[in-house]
Design a protein around this motif. Structure first.
Motif, PDB file in Angstrom:
ATOM      1  N   LYS A 139      82.235  61.151  -2.015  1.00  0.00           N
ATOM      2  CA  LYS A 139      81.490  59.908  -1.807  1.00  0.00           C
ATOM      3  C   LYS A 139      80.035  60.244  -1.497  1.00  0.00           C
ATOM      4  N   ILE A 140      79.114  59.663  -2.244  1.00  0.00           N
ATOM      5  CA  ILE A 140      77.702  59.879  -1.968  1.00  0.00           C
ATOM      6  C   ILE A 140      77.164  58.846  -0.987  1.00  0.00           C
ATOM      7  N   LEU A 141      77.749  57.617  -1.003  1.00  0.00           N
ATOM      8  CA  LEU A 141      77.304  56.548  -0.103  1.00  0.00           C
ATOM      9  C   LEU A 141      78.523  55.852   0.479  1.00  0.00           C
ATOM     10  N   GLN A 142      78.499  55.655   1.794  1.00  0.00           N
ATOM     11  CA  GLN A 142      79.540  54.911   2.484  1.00  0.00           C
ATOM     12  C   GLN A 142      78.880  53.853   3.368  1.00  0.00           C
ATOM     13  N   VAL A 143      79.244  52.604   3.143  1.00  0.00           N
ATOM     14  CA  VAL A 143      78.733  51.487   3.941  1.00  0.00           C
ATOM     15  C   VAL A 143      79.906  50.909   4.713  1.00  0.00           C
ATOM     16  N   GLU A 144      79.796  50.870   6.032  1.00  0.00           N
ATOM     17  CA  GLU A 144      80.907  50.466   6.887  1.00  0.00           C
ATOM     18  C   GLU A 144      80.506  49.304   7.788  1.00  0.00           C
ATOM     19  N   HIS A 145      81.126  48.153   7.570  1.00  0.00           N
ATOM     20  CA  HIS A 145      80.972  46.968   8.424  1.00  0.00           C
ATOM     21  C   HIS A 145      79.499  46.615   8.656  1.00  0.00           C
ATOM     22  N   LEU A 146      78.740  46.600   7.589  1.00  0.00           N
ATOM     23  CA  LEU A 146      77.297  46.346   7.681  1.00  0.00           C
ATOM     24  C   LEU A 146      77.027  44.872   7.985  1.00  0.00           C
ATOM     25  N   VAL A 147      76.131  44.648   8.938  1.00  0.00           N
ATOM     26  CA  VAL A 147      75.721  43.293   9.320  1.00  0.00           C
ATOM     27  C   VAL A 147      74.198  43.238   9.333  1.00  0.00           C
ATOM     28  N   GLN A 148      73.649  42.184   8.718  1.00  0.00           N
ATOM     29  CA  GLN A 148      72.204  41.971   8.729  1.00  0.00           C
ATOM     30  C   GLN A 148      71.921  40.507   9.042  1.00  0.00           C
ATOM     31  N   GLU A 149      71.074  40.281  10.039  1.00  0.00           N
ATOM     32  CA  GLU A 149      70.691  38.932  10.441  1.00  0.00           C
ATOM     33  C   GLU A 149      69.185  38.857  10.590  1.00  0.00           C
ATOM     34  N   PHE A 150      68.650  37.649  10.419  1.00  0.00           N
ATOM     35  CA  PHE A 150      67.211  37.436  10.563  1.00  0.00           C
ATOM     36  C   PHE A 150      66.963  36.241  11.480  1.00  0.00           C
ATOM     37  N   ASP A 151      66.215  36.460  12.533  1.00  0.00           N
ATOM     38  CA  ASP A 151      65.830  35.366  13.438  1.00  0.00           C
ATOM     39  C   ASP A 151      64.804  34.475  12.752  1.00  0.00           C
ATOM     40  N   ARG A 169      71.569  45.302  11.717  1.00  0.00           N
ATOM     41  CA  ARG A 169      71.925  44.810  13.049  1.00  0.00           C
ATOM     42  C   ARG A 169      73.123  45.583  13.606  1.00  0.00           C
ATOM     43  N   SER A 170      74.087  45.890  12.741  1.00  0.00           N
ATOM     44  CA  SER A 170      75.232  46.692  13.168  1.00  0.00           C
ATOM     45  C   SER A 170      75.892  47.277  11.934  1.00  0.00           C
ATOM     46  N   GLY A 171      76.881  48.149  12.169  1.00  0.00           N
ATOM     47  CA  GLY A 171      77.546  48.840  11.072  1.00  0.00           C
ATOM     48  C   GLY A 171      76.994  50.246  10.891  1.00  0.00           C
ATOM     49  N   ARG A 172      77.502  50.940   9.885  1.00  0.00           N
ATOM     50  CA  ARG A 172      77.075  52.322   9.620  1.00  0.00           C
ATOM     51  C   ARG A 172      76.786  52.520   8.145  1.00  0.00           C
ATOM     52  N   ILE A 173      75.791  53.363   7.861  1.00  0.00           N
ATOM     53  CA  ILE A 173      75.439  53.766   6.502  1.00  0.00           C
ATOM     54  C   ILE A 173      75.448  55.288   6.473  1.00  0.00           C
ATOM     55  N   ARG A 207      68.612  46.431   0.350  1.00  0.00           N
ATOM     56  CA  ARG A 207      67.405  46.758   1.115  1.00  0.00           C
ATOM     57  C   ARG A 207      67.753  47.289   2.509  1.00  0.00           C
ATOM     58  N   THR A 208      68.887  46.871   3.038  1.00  0.00           N
ATOM     59  CA  THR A 208      69.324  47.409   4.324  1.00  0.00           C
ATOM     60  C   THR A 208      69.853  48.822   4.156  1.00  0.00           C
ATOM     61  N   VAL A 209      70.552  49.072   3.064  1.00  0.00           N
ATOM     62  CA  VAL A 209      71.069  50.414   2.796  1.00  0.00           C
ATOM     63  C   VAL A 209      69.930  51.425   2.695  1.00  0.00           C
ATOM     64  N   ILE A 210      68.820  51.024   2.051  1.00  0.00           N
ATOM     65  CA  ILE A 210      67.698  51.948   1.871  1.00  0.00           C
ATOM     66  C   ILE A 210      66.760  51.934   3.080  1.00  0.00           C
ATOM     67  N   ARG A 211      67.115  51.136   4.088  1.00  0.00           N
ATOM     68  CA  ARG A 211      66.383  51.060   5.356  1.00  0.00           C
ATOM     69  C   ARG A 211      65.022  50.380   5.232  1.00  0.00           C
ATOM     70  N   LEU A 212      64.873  49.479   4.254  1.00  0.00           N
ATOM     71  CA  LEU A 212      63.705  48.605   4.245  1.00  0.00           C
ATOM     72  C   LEU A 212      63.873  47.533   5.314  1.00  0.00           C
ATOM     73  N   ASP A 218      82.227  51.937  -0.781  1.00  0.00           N
ATOM     74  CA  ASP A 218      81.897  53.340  -1.026  1.00  0.00           C
ATOM     75  C   ASP A 218      81.401  53.481  -2.458  1.00  0.00           C
ATOM     76  N   VAL A 219      80.529  54.459  -2.671  1.00  0.00           N
ATOM     77  CA  VAL A 219      80.080  54.802  -4.016  1.00  0.00           C
ATOM     78  C   VAL A 219      80.356  56.293  -4.231  1.00  0.00           C
ATOM     79  N   GLU A 220      81.127  56.596  -5.264  1.00  0.00           N
ATOM     80  CA  GLU A 220      81.443  57.985  -5.570  1.00  0.00           C
ATOM     81  C   GLU A 220      80.253  58.663  -6.258  1.00  0.00           C
ATOM     82  N   THR A 221      80.173  59.960  -6.142  1.00  0.00           N
ATOM     83  CA  THR A 221      79.131  60.717  -6.822  1.00  0.00           C
ATOM     84  C   THR A 221      79.263  60.533  -8.337  1.00  0.00           C
TER      85      THR A 221
END
Length: 347
Positions: A3-15, A78-82, A69-74, A47-50
């Motif tokens: 796996k080259i990319l693993q995104v786990e329980h990603l949360v993004q919010e905007f006030d 808010r929570s979760g793991r990349i 954009r959250t995955v690339i850290r732009l 997940d994204v395989e190589t």
């Protein structure tokens, strides 16, 4: 395959309000504090395989681009793991982002807005090469830039022009060349062909696939057009209101869509096949506001199959067959709604 990319329980919010006074509301005879928040991404995992092309597909506004954009850290999550190549990049400091962003590049939806109008194409391409020290001097960097331009179907002579002197399809080719300039391992393509004519779309998609084979990188591909993702994807995730409702390989998803929302997407796609297995399914109501999310299943207000349980309990994304995950209370392995039709269309 790793796996080259693993995104786990990603949360993004905007006030929506940053000022304290903007949050004060007078309601029912008294002052209260409200914090209006846009729930853009809600517990997304994939997940994204190589070497794989993983696509996120769904209606406009469902959170596909925000996820990318959250995955690339732009955007800061808010929570979760990349995790990228096994390394947790969720909260790496700014000083370490330079090396990380060389490994992950992005192709944007608007090829004109993503290019500096005051720079010639040669400058646009050589700047990241020199910044990351990928060439021994400007001459070597320009040679590499010209090679990349030719590789995406443009000429060396065109390197001396400005972005406004190119068509939309040509600008997108430049955007692809710029993404390749730093030799990334992973590319996020955010609706890269949605602004282009249909005839040009096929050319750009073919370039993307040829380059993937040549340079051996992986893709996270964002699109709302099912015909596009069918052409380029290995596996897909279907998003609705900031959450993934179905995830499977291309073959499994196109031959046997399971979630009611996925079926509605396929039903809305134009087809000339009178024997199409995906019968028309008209959705009721409007897409709920991401500020005030529905309780239970986010899709239950519009689902033609909804039951009382759907309004109260959030469905888990569970595996109904190997590699095929669905978030729906009504779908269980062996359920009549889930049984595969062996005569379904080949992918």
């Amino acid at each position: 395959m790793s796996k080259i990319l693993q995104v786990e329980h990603l949360v993004q919010e905007f006030d929506l309000t940053q000022d304290l006074l903007d949050r004060v509301r007078f309601k029912d005879g008294r002052f209260t504090m409200e914090r209006p928040v846009v729930h853009a991404v809600n517990d997304v995992s994939f997940d994204v395989e190589t070497g794989e092309v993983f696509s996120l597909v769904g209606e406009s506004g469902c959170g596909k681009s925000t996820t990318a954009r959250t995955v690339i850290r732009l955007h800061e999550p808010r929570s979760g793991r990349i995790l990228f190549e096994g390394r947790d990049i969720t909260h790496i400091p700014q000083k370490d982002l330079r090396a990380f962003r060389r490994q992950i590049q992005m192709i944007f939806q608007d090829p004109y807005a993503s290019l500096n109008p005051r720079q010639k194409i040669l400058e646009i391409l050589t700047e990241p090469i020199l910044f990351h020290g990928l060439a021994l001097g400007r001459a070597a960097a320009e040679e590499k830039a010209v090679y990349l331009l030719e590789r995406v179907g443009l000429s060396a002579e065109q390197a001396k022009r400005y972005p406004h002197q190119f068509s939309g399809g040509q600008r997108q080719r430049i955007g692809i060349a710029r993404a390749l300039a730093v030799e990334p391992k992973f590319i996020i393509a955010d609706e890269p062909v949605s602004a282009l004519d249909v005839s040009i779309q096929a050319q750009i998609l073919n370039i993307l696939m040829d380059l993937k084979d040549e340079f051996r990188f992986s893709y996270l591909f964002i699109a709302h057009d099912l015909s596009v993702v069918k052409h380029i994807s290995d596996s897909l995730g279907v998003m609705y209101l900031g959450t993934i409702v179905e995830r499977a390989s291309k073959r499994a998803l196109f031959s046997n869509p399971v979630h009611p929302y996925t079926k509605a997407l396929f039903s809305a796609a134009p087809t000339i096949d009178e024997n199409n297995i995906n019968q028309s399914q008209e959705l009721k109501g409007e897409i709920p506001s991401p500020i005030h999310l529905p309780s239970g299943c986010l899709f239950h207000d519009r689902c033609p199959m909804a039951e009382p349980e759907c309004a109260s309990a959030v469905p888990a994304l569970r595996e109904v067959e190997q590699g095929h995950f669905v978030a729906c209370h009504l779908v269980k392995e062996g359920n009549a709604e889930y049984k595969r039709d062996e005569r379904s269309a080949q992918v």
